[in-house]
Design a protein around this motif. Structure first.
Motif, PDB file in Angstrom:
ATOM      1  N   LEU A 145       0.820  -1.208   0.000  1.00  0.00           N
ATOM      2  CA  LEU A 145       0.000   0.000   0.000  1.00  0.00           C
ATOM      3  C   LEU A 145       0.856   1.260   0.000  1.00  0.00           C
ATOM      4  O   LEU A 145       0.508   2.254  -0.647  1.00  0.00           O
ATOM      5  N   ASN A 146       1.968   1.246   0.731  1.00  0.00           N
ATOM      6  CA  ASN A 146       2.852   2.412   0.755  1.00  0.00           C
ATOM      7  C   ASN A 146       3.364   2.730  -0.643  1.00  0.00           C
ATOM      8  O   ASN A 146       3.344   3.878  -1.090  1.00  0.00           O
ATOM      9  N   LEU A 147       3.818   1.702  -1.339  1.00  0.00           N
ATOM     10  CA  LEU A 147       4.372   1.886  -2.677  1.00  0.00           C
ATOM     11  C   LEU A 147       3.308   2.403  -3.639  1.00  0.00           C
ATOM     12  O   LEU A 147       3.567   3.301  -4.452  1.00  0.00           O
ATOM     13  N   LEU A 148       2.109   1.848  -3.542  1.00  0.00           N
ATOM     14  CA  LEU A 148       1.036   2.266  -4.434  1.00  0.00           C
ATOM     15  C   LEU A 148       0.666   3.733  -4.215  1.00  0.00           C
ATOM     16  O   LEU A 148       0.436   4.478  -5.175  1.00  0.00           O
ATOM     17  N   VAL A 149       0.607   4.147  -2.960  1.00  0.00           N
ATOM     18  CA  VAL A 149       0.245   5.533  -2.666  1.00  0.00           C
ATOM     19  C   VAL A 149       1.347   6.488  -3.124  1.00  0.00           C
ATOM     20  O   VAL A 149       1.065   7.595  -3.625  1.00  0.00           O
ATOM     21  N   VAL A 150       2.612   6.085  -2.992  1.00  0.00           N
ATOM     22  CA  VAL A 150       3.708   6.906  -3.510  1.00  0.00           C
ATOM     23  C   VAL A 150       3.591   7.051  -5.021  1.00  0.00           C
ATOM     24  O   VAL A 150       3.759   8.151  -5.575  1.00  0.00           O
ATOM     25  N   PHE A 151       3.296   5.963  -5.717  1.00  0.00           N
ATOM     26  CA  PHE A 151       3.086   6.027  -7.167  1.00  0.00           C
ATOM     27  C   PHE A 151       1.912   6.946  -7.517  1.00  0.00           C
ATOM     28  O   PHE A 151       1.931   7.640  -8.533  1.00  0.00           O
ATOM     29  N   LEU A 152       0.887   6.936  -6.667  1.00  0.00           N
ATOM     30  CA  LEU A 152      -0.253   7.817  -6.887  1.00  0.00           C
ATOM     31  C   LEU A 152       0.178   9.279  -6.795  1.00  0.00           C
ATOM     32  O   LEU A 152      -0.259  10.121  -7.593  1.00  0.00           O
ATOM     33  N   GLY A 153       1.038   9.578  -5.828  1.00  0.00           N
ATOM     34  CA  GLY A 153       1.559  10.936  -5.699  1.00  0.00           C
ATOM     35  C   GLY A 153       2.406  11.343  -6.896  1.00  0.00           C
ATOM     36  O   GLY A 153       2.338  12.483  -7.367  1.00  0.00           O
TER      37      GLY A 153
ATOM     38  N   ALA B  23      -9.284  14.292 -23.270  1.00  0.00           N
ATOM     39  CA  ALA B  23      -8.144  15.075 -23.753  1.00  0.00           C
ATOM     40  C   ALA B  23      -6.828  14.377 -23.448  1.00  0.00           C
ATOM     41  O   ALA B  23      -5.909  14.365 -24.281  1.00  0.00           O
ATOM     42  N   LYS B  24      -6.718  13.781 -22.252  1.00  0.00           N
ATOM     43  CA  LYS B  24      -5.502  13.055 -21.857  1.00  0.00           C
ATOM     44  C   LYS B  24      -5.898  11.816 -21.063  1.00  0.00           C
ATOM     45  O   LYS B  24      -5.849  11.807 -19.825  1.00  0.00           O
ATOM     46  N   PRO B  25      -6.298  10.749 -21.745  1.00  0.00           N
ATOM     47  CA  PRO B  25      -6.846   9.591 -21.035  1.00  0.00           C
ATOM     48  C   PRO B  25      -5.827   8.773 -20.251  1.00  0.00           C
ATOM     49  O   PRO B  25      -6.203   8.076 -19.313  1.00  0.00           O
ATOM     50  N   VAL B  26      -4.569   8.834 -20.598  1.00  0.00           N
ATOM     51  CA  VAL B  26      -3.573   7.972 -19.959  1.00  0.00           C
ATOM     52  C   VAL B  26      -3.035   8.585 -18.678  1.00  0.00           C
ATOM     53  O   VAL B  26      -3.127   7.992 -17.599  1.00  0.00           O
ATOM     54  N   ILE B  27      -2.464   9.781 -18.767  1.00  0.00           N
ATOM     55  CA  ILE B  27      -1.848  10.391 -17.578  1.00  0.00           C
ATOM     56  C   ILE B  27      -2.764  11.402 -16.907  1.00  0.00           C
ATOM     57  O   ILE B  27      -2.503  11.816 -15.780  1.00  0.00           O
ATOM     58  N   GLY B  28      -3.849  11.815 -17.574  1.00  0.00           N
ATOM     59  CA  GLY B  28      -4.770  12.773 -16.976  1.00  0.00           C
ATOM     60  C   GLY B  28      -4.416  14.209 -17.282  1.00  0.00           C
ATOM     61  O   GLY B  28      -3.322  14.521 -17.756  1.00  0.00           O
ATOM     62  N   SER B  29      -5.340  15.098 -16.982  1.00  0.00           N
ATOM     63  CA  SER B  29      -5.189  16.522 -17.297  1.00  0.00           C
ATOM     64  C   SER B  29      -4.731  17.355 -16.116  1.00  0.00           C
ATOM     65  O   SER B  29      -4.670  18.582 -16.204  1.00  0.00           O
ATOM     66  N   GLY B  30      -4.404  16.712 -14.993  1.00  0.00           N
ATOM     67  CA  GLY B  30      -3.906  17.443 -13.837  1.00  0.00           C
ATOM     68  C   GLY B  30      -4.918  17.496 -12.699  1.00  0.00           C
ATOM     69  O   GLY B  30      -6.120  17.343 -12.909  1.00  0.00           O
TER      70      GLY B  30
ATOM     71  N   ILE C 262      -3.929   5.785 -15.455  1.00  0.00           N
ATOM     72  CA  ILE C 262      -2.861   5.378 -14.532  1.00  0.00           C
ATOM     73  C   ILE C 262      -3.298   5.609 -13.089  1.00  0.00           C
ATOM     74  O   ILE C 262      -3.204   4.710 -12.239  1.00  0.00           O
ATOM     75  N   GLY C 263      -3.778   6.807 -12.789  1.00  0.00           N
ATOM     76  CA  GLY C 263      -4.216   7.113 -11.426  1.00  0.00           C
ATOM     77  C   GLY C 263      -5.399   6.278 -11.002  1.00  0.00           C
ATOM     78  O   GLY C 263      -5.455   5.794  -9.869  1.00  0.00           O
ATOM     79  N   ALA C 264      -6.369   6.105 -11.908  1.00  0.00           N
ATOM     80  CA  ALA C 264      -7.548   5.305 -11.579  1.00  0.00           C
ATOM     81  C   ALA C 264      -7.164   3.861 -11.295  1.00  0.00           C
ATOM     82  O   ALA C 264      -7.690   3.228 -10.370  1.00  0.00           O
ATOM     83  N   PHE C 265      -6.225   3.320 -12.083  1.00  0.00           N
ATOM     84  CA  PHE C 265      -5.768   1.945 -11.872  1.00  0.00           C
ATOM     85  C   PHE C 265      -5.081   1.796 -10.519  1.00  0.00           C
ATOM     86  O   PHE C 265      -5.300   0.808  -9.805  1.00  0.00           O
ATOM     87  N   ILE C 266      -4.281   2.787 -10.138  1.00  0.00           N
ATOM     88  CA  ILE C 266      -3.588   2.725  -8.842  1.00  0.00           C
ATOM     89  C   ILE C 266      -4.595   2.735  -7.693  1.00  0.00           C
ATOM     90  O   ILE C 266      -4.476   1.961  -6.731  1.00  0.00           O
ATOM     91  N   VAL C 267      -5.606   3.602  -7.782  1.00  0.00           N
ATOM     92  CA  VAL C 267      -6.616   3.681  -6.724  1.00  0.00           C
ATOM     93  C   VAL C 267      -7.392   2.366  -6.629  1.00  0.00           C
ATOM     94  O   VAL C 267      -7.642   1.850  -5.532  1.00  0.00           O
ATOM     95  N   LEU C 268      -7.765   1.805  -7.770  1.00  0.00           N
ATOM     96  CA  LEU C 268      -8.459   0.511  -7.763  1.00  0.00           C
ATOM     97  C   LEU C 268      -7.591  -0.578  -7.151  1.00  0.00           C
ATOM     98  O   LEU C 268      -8.082  -1.438  -6.416  1.00  0.00           O
ATOM     99  N   TRP C 269      -6.303  -0.540  -7.448  1.00  0.00           N
ATOM    100  CA  TRP C 269      -5.372  -1.526  -6.876  1.00  0.00           C
ATOM    101  C   TRP C 269      -5.285  -1.352  -5.365  1.00  0.00           C
ATOM    102  O   TRP C 269      -5.257  -2.343  -4.623  1.00  0.00           O
ATOM    103  N   ILE C 270      -5.264  -0.106  -4.892  1.00  0.00           N
ATOM    104  CA  ILE C 270      -5.231   0.151  -3.447  1.00  0.00           C
ATOM    105  C   ILE C 270      -6.473  -0.454  -2.785  1.00  0.00           C
ATOM    106  O   ILE C 270      -6.385  -1.140  -1.762  1.00  0.00           O
ATOM    107  N   PHE C 271      -7.637  -0.202  -3.375  1.00  0.00           N
ATOM    108  CA  PHE C 271      -8.864  -0.762  -2.818  1.00  0.00           C
ATOM    109  C   PHE C 271      -8.846  -2.287  -2.875  1.00  0.00           C
ATOM    110  O   PHE C 271      -9.317  -2.959  -1.954  1.00  0.00           O
TER     111      PHE C 271
END
Length: 413
Positions: A65-73, A285-292, A322-331
């Protein structure tokens, strides 16, 4: 000279400071001067106090979980840095502070007693808020009338009427606790509290919380029916629930609150769906990395007067797939608890995060305080075979009843 008593005294002082700071943080997640979420500018004092107190506590930093949250940041920083639109940088800083706080605070090693104190403070505080809600409804205090079919009740303090969606999202996990423990530890007082919380959430008028309560009750009752570990009169309980449901329906079915809560068809034409549709332009507009960070609200405000009203739309638009996948993985990681505790963990996750589909707050304590509490619950659900044995470690009556059940079940095998 033996200075062991000094060590014990210092450790007690550190734990006391930690408990006081987390209690204050829990309280100010609701009572913080903001009608809506718990932004850092409104809860800066308990946030820094809790973070500082955590440095004096023993911590264990291992875990995926620590690693996943760091990746989320990192994902948040990358998407915001590469964004082509003008975003509020303070919101990004708030999110990174929350992520840092999560990594440090959630890795504090809690004794069973300290865990019990934190969890029971949370659920008792939530129950107290429910009592206030019902009092306000009976005496017409804090009633919000938007139209004839949209009547809600909330809590008012210092001229602030707390938004019921945010208030309900905070309270709802206390329902899962009281219902689960009341059923499986055979505590009628807790079942009565669960009923009171249900009524309070109903009159608050949050459809998201109502759906979460229905889902939580479903998985808990399924466990009750099929679980042979806990001795209880299942036919009697089921009959009582059916009769109670019928009586409750007859009482409230004609009310405006009931009509609004059950009007799920309205969601298809609801303003939230329109808001989410416009916000998703940022995702496309930016489906992979997001728009910020907070770009979802940027896009929704281009065509409406509202922010996204959805933490998970904010994640998807702001940090992309990427962010959505990380959050789903955390859950998904939170499912890895001992088998007997799976429903308890699932009930908390549902009650904490389903309501966040309808409010903002991903970048602040509204989202990350539940994340911290859920991790504490998750770790204890991994350490013990049955969470009830831990919850009743300090409750002689409940512990005696619970162990008598388990002993009688084991003897009959």
């Amino acid at each position: 000279m033996n200075h062991s008593w000094l060590t014990i005294k210092r450790r007690t002082a550190n734990e006391t400071l930690f408990l006081v700071s987390i209690y204050l943080m829990i309280i100010m997640t609701v009572f913080n001067g903001n009608i809506y979420l718990a932004g850092l500018s409104f809860v800066w004092f308990p946030s820094f106090l809790l973070l500082g107190a955590s440095f004096f506590m023993k911590k264990h930093f291992q875990g995926k979980l620590n690693l996943l949250v760091v990746f989320l940041g990192i994902s948040a920083a990358l998407s915001t840095y590469l964004s082509k639109i003008e975003l509020n940088q303070s919101t990004f800083i708030n999110l990174e502070f929350c992520i840092l706080s999560y990594v440090i605070i959630s890795n504090v090693v809690l004794s069973d007693d300290t865990f019990n104190m934190i969890l029971k403070f949370y659920v008792n505080f939530g129950f107290l808020l429910c009592v206030v809600l019902i009092f306000n409804y009976i005496f017409s205090v804090g009633i919000q009338v938007f139209n004839a079919s949209n009547i809600r009740v909330t809590i008012q303090y210092f001229g602030i009427a707390k938004d019921v969606n945010y208030l309900s999202a905070f309270i709802l996990p206390t329902f899962a606790y009281h219902l689960y423990v009341g059923l499986f530890a055979r505590r009628r007082s807790l079942l009565m509290k669960a009923a009171i919380i249900f009524v309070a959430m109903f009159i608050a008028g949050s459809r998201a919380c109502f759906m979460a309560m229905m889902l939580t009750m479903s998985i808990i009752f399924i466990k009750m029916v099929f679980d042979s570990e806990h001795k209880m009169n299942k036919p009697l309980i089921i009959a009582a629930l059916i009769i109670g449901g019928i009586v409750l329906y007859v009482i409230v079915s004609k009310s405006a609150i009931f009509a609004r809560t059950m009007d799920f068809d309205n969601y298809t034409s609801n303003s939230r769906v329109t808001i989410w549709t416009y916000a998703m332009n940022g995702f496309f507009a930016k489906p992979v990395i997001g728009s910020g960070i907070e770009s979802g609200s940027y896009y929704s405000l281009l065509d409406t007067q509202w922010k996204t009203h959805n933490c998970f739309i904010d994640i998807l638009v702001g940090q992309g797939l990427i962010g959505a996948f990380i959050v789903l993985w955390i859950f998904w990681e939170h499912r890895k608890v001992n088998r007997g505790n799976g429903v308890f963990m699932a009930g908390f996750m549902i009650c904490f995060f389903v309501p966040l589909f309808f409010v903002n707050g991903y970048e602040c304590a509204t989202f990350w305080m539940p994340m911290i509490i859920c991790r504490y619950v998750y770790k204890k659900c991994r350490e013990t075979n049955d969470i009830l044995t831990l919850l009743y470690k300090q409750d002689n009556r409940g512990r005696r009843m619970y162990y008598e059940d388990r002993h009688s079940n084991n003897s009959s095998c």
